[in-house]
Write a protein that holds these residues in place. Structure first.
Motif, PDB file in Angstrom:
ATOM      1  N   HIS A  46      28.878   3.440 -28.509  1.00 53.52           N
ATOM      2  CA  HIS A  46      29.021   4.864 -28.234  1.00 53.52           C
ATOM      3  C   HIS A  46      27.628   5.438 -28.014  1.00 53.52           C
ATOM      4  O   HIS A  46      26.645   4.950 -28.581  1.00 53.52           O
ATOM      5  N   SER A  88      32.074   6.770 -21.585  1.00 51.53           N
ATOM      6  CA  SER A  88      31.530   7.742 -20.645  1.00 51.53           C
ATOM      7  C   SER A  88      30.179   8.228 -21.168  1.00 51.53           C
ATOM      8  O   SER A  88      29.875   8.089 -22.357  1.00 51.53           O
ATOM      9  N   GLU A  90      28.963  11.096 -21.991  1.00 47.55           N
ATOM     10  CA  GLU A  90      28.987  12.046 -23.103  1.00 47.55           C
ATOM     11  C   GLU A  90      29.731  11.511 -24.318  1.00 47.55           C
ATOM     12  O   GLU A  90      29.713  12.126 -25.391  1.00 47.55           O
ATOM     13  N   GLY A  91      30.387  10.349 -24.147  1.00 44.87           N
ATOM     14  CA  GLY A  91      31.033   9.700 -25.277  1.00 44.87           C
ATOM     15  C   GLY A  91      32.420  10.185 -25.616  1.00 44.87           C
ATOM     16  O   GLY A  91      32.989   9.776 -26.632  1.00 44.87           O
ATOM     17  N   GLU A  92      33.010  11.037 -24.775  1.00 41.21           N
ATOM     18  CA  GLU A  92      34.339  11.560 -25.070  1.00 41.21           C
ATOM     19  C   GLU A  92      35.456  10.721 -24.463  1.00 41.21           C
ATOM     20  O   GLU A  92      36.630  10.940 -24.768  1.00 41.21           O
ATOM     21  N   ARG A  93      35.105   9.797 -23.621  1.00 42.49           N
ATOM     22  CA  ARG A  93      36.108   8.951 -22.977  1.00 42.49           C
ATOM     23  C   ARG A  93      35.680   7.488 -23.063  1.00 42.49           C
ATOM     24  O   ARG A  93      34.502   7.160 -23.152  1.00 42.49           O
ATOM     25  N   ASP A 107      40.967   9.055 -24.310  1.00 43.51           N
ATOM     26  CA  ASP A 107      40.299  10.345 -24.518  1.00 43.51           C
ATOM     27  C   ASP A 107      40.192  10.648 -26.002  1.00 43.51           C
ATOM     28  O   ASP A 107      41.164  10.470 -26.750  1.00 43.51           O
ATOM     29  N   LEU A 108      39.008  11.125 -26.430  1.00 47.29           N
ATOM     30  CA  LEU A 108      38.780  11.454 -27.845  1.00 47.29           C
ATOM     31  C   LEU A 108      38.858  12.945 -28.115  1.00 47.29           C
ATOM     32  O   LEU A 108      38.820  13.382 -29.261  1.00 47.29           O
ATOM     33  N   ARG A 109      38.996  13.744 -27.073  1.00 45.60           N
ATOM     34  CA  ARG A 109      38.885  15.192 -27.261  1.00 45.60           C
ATOM     35  C   ARG A 109      39.993  15.773 -28.119  1.00 45.60           C
ATOM     36  O   ARG A 109      39.883  16.896 -28.615  1.00 45.60           O
ATOM     37  N   THR A 110      41.055  15.023 -28.335  1.00 45.17           N
ATOM     38  CA  THR A 110      42.120  15.478 -29.231  1.00 45.17           C
ATOM     39  C   THR A 110      41.807  15.150 -30.693  1.00 45.17           C
ATOM     40  O   THR A 110      42.560  15.536 -31.584  1.00 45.17           O
ATOM     41  N   TRP A 113      41.562   8.825 -30.489  1.00 46.36           N
ATOM     42  CA  TRP A 113      41.554   8.147 -29.191  1.00 46.36           C
ATOM     43  C   TRP A 113      42.986   7.907 -28.710  1.00 46.36           C
ATOM     44  O   TRP A 113      43.787   7.285 -29.393  1.00 46.36           O
TER      45      TRP A 113
END
Length: 557
Positions: A46, A88, A90-93, A107-110, A113
């Protein structure tokens, strides 16, 4: 492997199912991550350096907290091995590529993962994935010889880059995102303009490792020659050599094969002559077995049925059956004359790497991944015995001429001799410092010969376990061995692209056979308009420059 963002730690993945973290200052292993059920293929840090993603043959992706060494989440969704992963910027995907031919976006934004996208379009195994620097594009490469560029917002394939002529294993974006590079089994690195999809540069290399050798019985293959030698190559061909074993000392280094068999679409891992010399069998990474006529070079049949690479083939002593071993965990028994699959032997939990018939033809021995050696009843397909070996992968297996012993060798770097009737290990032969990849018994059963990734061949006295000689002339892995019927001449094939011919009575290497490269001996001195890179490529393929003093500039292998 992958470096941590600060460059202090190196993560390595292994087929021993672990991931190790190494301190680059001290060269010490500071952490071992265990949790995968099978081989680990890929690792990715990451951007913060606090989390590591890993993936492998258990079809999962695991996320690890590097401060605690604990697996914090296992991502499931792929239906086959997960060969590649990448975060990605920015590390969010996280993007993953699998042998199920799909690319998935997580996706980690929730806060957890989750798989939010599955990209379909590749027709072959997906081997590599990468984000562009902006994080809005994903590139993927595949066995289908293409690179695809995807828009992660629209889920559409923006472009398919075509030009490679074999599997593509690796891709990488330029730091500015304008270019993408790809490399594959055609030994070419290609640079592409992302905006146009045009290939702007090709850097061509060349390698033609020899994976397999088989020697026909004297006078069988052709009435006009002593012996026929078949070699299986990385360039997808089988080469046939007219070899007079009685005159090897007089052979010239320039001897070339008299016939090249084309038909496979991937590396040829194994070749075998039938005992009566009427058939030549070859197995390939293209998942097929081919039966050839050594007399005419004609392909008589192509056997389909395996779901992955074919590692080994062996004829039964009566010439009627052919056994094949595959990365798909199975062994198949084929009727040589009809081409029909007679039996499918299942029981190995991993890849089957080697097979050998008992001299009576009634039983078959097999070895591979997962430290297992098996004995099968050929007629019924029943597994008669299973022995536990110490090596994680048992690369080589051979049965003694009297049918009393079976020898195995693999990652443990030793050769073990087993009593077939009791299943007990009778002797351990130590001396190699690399994996054992091929084993032979001499016809009289008094000696055993092994070859290794340590570039050497060793000759062992079966009764005492003593190493009688070490043959050392290759520059890379010695993948294959073949022995003359009188036990005097040994031929060895290597990843260094050569075949060495040895006198076993003296240990002397009599001659070295080297297949010609595509432009071998072509003079390019007067050719105009070639760039320095193109000149270098042609030399790697065998071309030469004639200097003003009439000397030649040659790239030797």
């Amino acid at each position: 492997m992958a470096f941590s963002p600060d460059g202090q730690i190196l993560a390595s993945a292994s087929d021993d199912r672990t991931v190790k973290l190494w301190d680059l200052t001290t060269a010490e292993c500071v952490q071992t991550l265990e949790g995968h059920d099978k081989c680990v293929w890929s690792v990715a840090f990451h951007p913060t350096g606090k989390t590591l993603a890993t993936s492998g043959e258990d079809n999962t992706i695991k996320l690890w907290n590097l401060e605690t060494g604990c697996c914090v989440q296992t991502l499931q969704g792929h239906q086959h091995w997960v060969k590649a992963i990448a975060f990605s910027p920015e590390g969010e995907r996280l993007v993953s590529g699998s042998f199920d031919r799909t690319v998935k976006l997580w996706d980690l934004r929730t806060g957890v993962w989750m798989c939010v996208m599955t990209l379909l379009g590749h027709t072959g195994f997906v081997t590599s994935v990468a984000f562009n620097p902006e994080g809005d594009r994903v590139a993927s490469s595949s066995y289908d010889q293409t690179v695809k560029i995807w828009d992660i917002h629209t889920e559409k394939c923006l472009d398919t880059l075509k030009g490679h002529t074999n599997r593509i294993w690796s891709i990488a974006f330029h730091p500015q995102g304008r270019l993408i590079a790809s490399g594959g089994d055609d030994y070419a690195a290609r640079v592409w303009e992302v905006s146009t999809g045009q290939c702007t540069k090709t850097i061509q290399g060349y390698r033609n490792a020899i994976y397999a050798l088989a020697l026909s019985a004297t006078g069988i293959a052709h009435s006009w020659q002593q012996n026929l030698l078949a070699s299986g190559h990385e360039d997808q061909t089988i080469k046939l050599w007219d070899v007079n074993l009685n005159a090897l000392q007089q052979l010239k280094l320039g001897l070339q094969p008299f016939r090249v068999l084309h038909g496979h679409s991937n590396r040829v891992f194994c070749v075998a002559f039938s005992p009566n010399g009427q058939f030549l069998a070859s197995g390939s990474a293209d998942q097929t077995i081919k039966l050839w006529s050594p007399h005419t070079g004609k392909c008589l049949n192509t056997l389909h049925g395996h779901g992955s690479w074919v590692w080994a083939v062996a004829f039964s002593p009566d010439n009627n059956l052919l056994a094949s071993a595959s990365h798909d965990h199975t062994i198949k028994i084929w009727d040589v004359h009809s081409g029909e699959c007679w039996q499918t032997l299942q029981g190995h939990p991993g890849s089957v790497l080697a097979i050998a018939f008992n001299p009576d033809g009634k039983t078959l021995f097999s070895s591979g991944h997962e430290k297992i050696v098996k004995q099968w009843d050929v007629e019924t397909g029943i597994c008669l015995n299973t022995w536990q070996a110490d090596s994680n992968r048992v690369w080589a297996i051979a049965v003694s001429p009297n049918g009393q012993y079976v020898a195995t060798g693999g990652d443990e770097q030793t050769v073990k001799l087993w009593d077939i009737h009791t299943g007990s290990c009778q002797r351990v032969f130590q001396g190699h410092i690399g994996q054992i990849v091929c084993i032979l018994f001499t016809a009289d059963g008094s000696r055993m010969i092994s070859s290794s990734s340590d570039r050497t061949i060793k000759i062992w006295h079966l009764a005492t376990g003593d190493c009688l000689a070490t043959l050392d002339n290759h520059q890379n892995w010695v993948w294959s061995l073949s022995l003359s019927h009188n036990d005097r001449i040994l031929l060895s094939g290597s990843q260094d692209e050569t075949i060495n011919c040895w006198d076993l009575t003296t240990g002397e290497c009599w001659t070295t056979l080297r297949p010609a490269r595509p432009y071998e001996g072509t003079i390019i001195t007067e050719v105009k308009g070639l760039t320095e890179a193109e000149m270098s490529t042609l030399k790697a393929l065998g071309a030469v420059e004639v200097n003003s003093d009439c000397s030649m500039t040659v790239n030797f292998r």
